[in-house]
Enzyme design. Structure first.
Site, mmCIF file in Angstrom:
data_model
loop_
_atom_site.group_PDB
_atom_site.id
_atom_site.type_symbol
_atom_site.label_atom_id
_atom_site.label_comp_id
_atom_site.label_asym_id
_atom_site.label_seq_id
_atom_site.Cartn_x
_atom_site.Cartn_y
_atom_site.Cartn_z
ATOM 1 N N PRO B 188 20.371 -19.830 -59.694
ATOM 2 C CA PRO B 188 19.500 -19.902 -60.872
ATOM 3 C C PRO B 188 20.083 -20.570 -62.103
ATOM 4 O O PRO B 188 19.375 -20.764 -63.084
ATOM 5 C CB PRO B 188 19.216 -18.432 -61.185
ATOM 6 C CG PRO B 188 20.435 -17.718 -60.712
ATOM 7 C CD PRO B 188 20.916 -18.460 -59.504
ATOM 8 N N CYS B 189 21.355 -20.940 -62.090
ATOM 9 C CA CYS B 189 21.952 -21.315 -63.376
ATOM 10 C C CYS B 189 21.354 -22.547 -64.048
ATOM 11 O O CYS B 189 21.495 -22.717 -65.236
ATOM 12 C CB CYS B 189 23.465 -21.430 -63.270
ATOM 13 S SG CYS B 189 24.023 -22.716 -62.154
#
Lengths: 275, 239
Positions: B188-189
């Site tokens: 998700p970063c």
């Protein structure tokens, strides 16, 4: 008077005396003696058990050996949890040494992640660090670092080099002078009694009025059932690195001094021991 | 604590809207609440037939995937003689997709896993092999040109970001935060970055956007999850 920096060293160099025994159903060509080892609380099982693997493989045939996995009293041990967390959560009330059973067969696919190499441990470790910094600094500090700094953090952990690790990690413990702490505190609370692996929520270290939030404030907010009941009797121990910090301890201080190398506070809530 | 781009309440709201439409078209998404908490996640199970043998049709790829929405629909394929020929060699794979909120990154995260019906899990490379065709087909379908362009950039982002030290580790095997079991995940970063780009345009022309629909339409195809176009139309009609 103990310096706060001494706490960092005490946390880093914490060890758990462990006895590894081969599972009785493993097929051996000769007797496999138990293997004793001091495990670093802040590291990960698959990172520090090469010698354990070699020792038991010597007693087995090559074809009977596949991926190693560990278990304590029937519970498969998650290699991606720090060792100290596993011990506090599962075995802190038992006598030392910590008795871990070693397996080479029947890998429990539903319970454990595979650990194909040290790279997997590094990937997981860095992923946790990035997540912690997302909470503390919106990822600004860790993203500003160069690849070699990330590498130094990992090498510091892998090689048990406190100074090497903290030379970089100290940057992740800083915050802007106008603030009183991090944006949010990276923490995870673990209990064996819940189905959910851990509780993790957004929690600020400083209240709106500028007061520092304490460990007690955190527990009251995210895990109220775990702390003291109405009758005043203490049901549970709140444990980090094998100790019970006072509930009045500021959370910001705990985050700066008692976090694991991945920058998370891994907090275990265990039933009050009877001795 | 909802001062951010996408808080947990927004997440739950968009998921609820998304599931409403899913129920209308029978797309199979549902909401699961965590037992000891008020939060939860969105999930969908999908079955695919994996044909391990080469088919007799020229130009057909060696690995053909037929996507089926539900287990009951498996019986429908019996009429298709082409599938009948290779039925002996084909295996049914169960895909599970979970959309879980990450409070650390304040974005949704896509967790997924695949297994044979007997419970044996699929390795990441087997899953990746399987979705390659869907992904390629997806890319060729218009009118998704803008999205796919951004999507190619997103994949480029994933590759170059080095979310993990192992290069091209596009997706990691990690523990599901609510179920505690091993799942693969699209890291998700960087979600915030590409979602900002994706949402900017429709917001300029005041078109209502369901964050989850947009996000899932980008992430989903990479792992074999496709969204019927009606989702996009449903969002515009909502308000």
């Amino acid at each position: 008077m103990t310096d706060d920096k001494d706490v960092l060293r005490d946390v880093w160099f914490g060890r758990i005396p462990t006895c590894f025994t081969l599972y009785q159903d493993e097929i051996t060509e000769r007797e496999a003696e138990p293997y004793y080892l001091l495990l670093p609380r802040v590291s990960y099982l698959t990172l520090v058990t090469d010698k354990v693997k070699k020792h038991f493989q010597k007693a087995m045939r090559q074809e009977d050996v596949s991926e190693i996995w560990f278990e304590y009293e029937g519970t498969p041990l998650k290699w991606h949890y720090p060792i100290g967390l596993l011990f506090d959560l599962l075995a802190s009330s038992s006598a030392l040494p910590w008795n871990i059973t070693v397996h080479f067969k029947s890998f429990p696919e539903k319970d454990l992640l595979h650990c194909p190499s040290k790279d997997a441990v590094e990937a997981h470790f860095m992923s946790c660090m990035k997540e912690a910094d997302a909470l503390k600094h919106k990822s600004q500090v860790i993203n500003e670092m160069q690849k070699k700094d990330h590498k130094q953090l990992w090498m510091g952990l892998q090689n048990d080099r406190f100074d090497q690790f903290w030379a970089i990690n100290r940057k992740l413990m800083e915050y802007p002078p106008e603030e009183n702490g991090f944006r949010y505190i990276p923490f995870r609370i673990y209990q064996t009694t819940t189905e959910r692996p851990f509780i993790q929520k957004l929690f600020r270290p400083v209240a709106a009025d500028g007061q520092l939030h304490t460990l007690g404030d955190l527990l009251k907010e995210v895990c109220p059932s775990a702390v003291t009941a109405e009758d005043g009797e203490k049901k549970n121990q709140v444990m980090i690195h094998g100790i019970e910090p006072m509930l009045e301890t500021p959370l910001q201080w705990l985050s700066e001094h008692l976090s694991y190398p991945d920058n998370f506070l891994h907090i275990s809530i265990v039933p009050q021991s009877t001795d | 604590m909802e001062d951010e781009f996408f808080g947990e309440k927004s997440f739950q709201h968009y998921c609820a809207e998304f599931i409403k439409h899913s129920q209308q078209i029978g797309d199979g998404w549902e909401w699961k609440t965590a037992k000891d908490c008020s939060d939860g996640y969105m999930c969908k199970t999908q079955f695919q037939i994996k044909n391990g043998t080469t088919t007799s049709h020229r130009g057909t790829p060696a690995s053909v995937h037929t996507c089926l929405p539900t287990e009951e629909n498996l019986e429908l394929t019996v009429d298709d003689s082409e599938v009948m020929e290779s039925a002996a060699a084909s295996q049914v794979i169960k895909y599970e997709y979970h959309v879980v909120y990450s409070c650390s990154y304040q974005v949704p995260v896509l967790y997924f896993r695949a297994s044979f019906l007997d419970g044996r899990p699929l390795a990441l490379k087997d899953i990746w092999e399987g979705v390659h065709e869907c992904y390629k087909t997806r890319l060729l379908q218009g009118p998704w040109d803008t999205i796919t362009q951004q999507w190619r950039t997103c994949l480029g982002l994933f590759h170059s970001v080095g979310c993990a030290p192992v290069p091209a580790l596009l997706r990691e095997l990690i523990e599901h935060p609510i179920l505690g079991q091993p799942f693969f995940v699209l890291h998700p970063c960087k979600t915030n970055e590409f979602m900002t780009a994706v949402l900017k345009n429709p917001q300029k022309i005041n078109r209502n956007v369901n964050y989850i629909t947009s996000w899932l339409s980008i992430m989903g195809p990479v792992v074999g999850l496709n969204l019927p176009l009606s989702y996009a139309k449903a969002t515009s009609q909502d308000e």
